[in-house]
Design a protein around this motif. Structure first.
Motif: not given
Length: 185
Positions: A146-158
């Motif tokens: 599971h990759l959060d491209i914001t690296d741990g910031k948990g920001i949901s992107l459009e």
């Protein structure tokens, strides 16, 4: 090594909408620019092949220079049509990565870890949910990472933002790793 943007259709599995065509048109130049493949997962293009779909998208958009990059992906064998997975994806796509702002602790991976594995030759398919609800639970179960491209910031992107950022960031980190390796020699 094969890196793939996997657009996972959670919008409408029964018919094609303009939103499908726009997402495909937007993803194609990004995939082409960063040397990624583009896979459409669960899109209702019954009986059509990759070339026919590229033509249909090109007829209906000015995005990506009127579908030019989707056609280039088709010509280079980097455009794929996949069914919804029952147990997984064909092996040539490598490890499945669910992109999410809320990765599970057990499967969470950082961008640099993905880039390091890719530089060593590992293939990945990055699933991006196309629709209001993102990826379904089954996709998270199938995914090894599971990759959060914001690296741990948990920001949901459009969705379209994610389509652009995921390959750009991974390709950039890979280039930096290659550069650092050359500089150490």
């Amino acid at each position: 090594m094969m890196l793939t943007i996997g657009l996972y259709n959670t919008y409408d599995p029964k018919r094609i909408h303009e939103a499908h065509l726009r997402a495909i048109a937007r993803a194609a130049p990004v995939a082409y620019a960063f040397n990624f493949h583009l896979a459409l997962i669960g899109f209702p293009f019954e009986g059509k092949d990759e070339r026919e779909i590229a033509g249909e998208v090109a007829e209906n958009t000015t995005i990506g220079e009127g579908g030019k990059y989707l056609i280039k992906l088709v010509e280079s064998g980097k455009f794929h049509l996949l069914d919804f997975p029952k147990k997984g994806f064909p092996s040539q796509f490598g490890e499945v990565v669910a992109t999410t702002s809320k990765p599970s602790k057990e499967k969470a991976v950082k961008t640099i870890e993905i880039a390091e594995m890719a530089v060593r030759g590992k293939s990945f398919i990055f699933l991006i949910g196309l629709g209001r609800h993102g990826l379904p639970k089954e996709a998270f179960k199938i995914a090894k990472y599971h990759l959060d491209i914001t690296d741990g910031k948990g920001i949901s992107l459009e969705t379209c933002t994610a389509i652009g950022i995921i390959p750009a960031k991974i390709a950039t980190v890979m280039e930096a790793l290659k550069w650092m390796k050359r500089e150490r020699r």
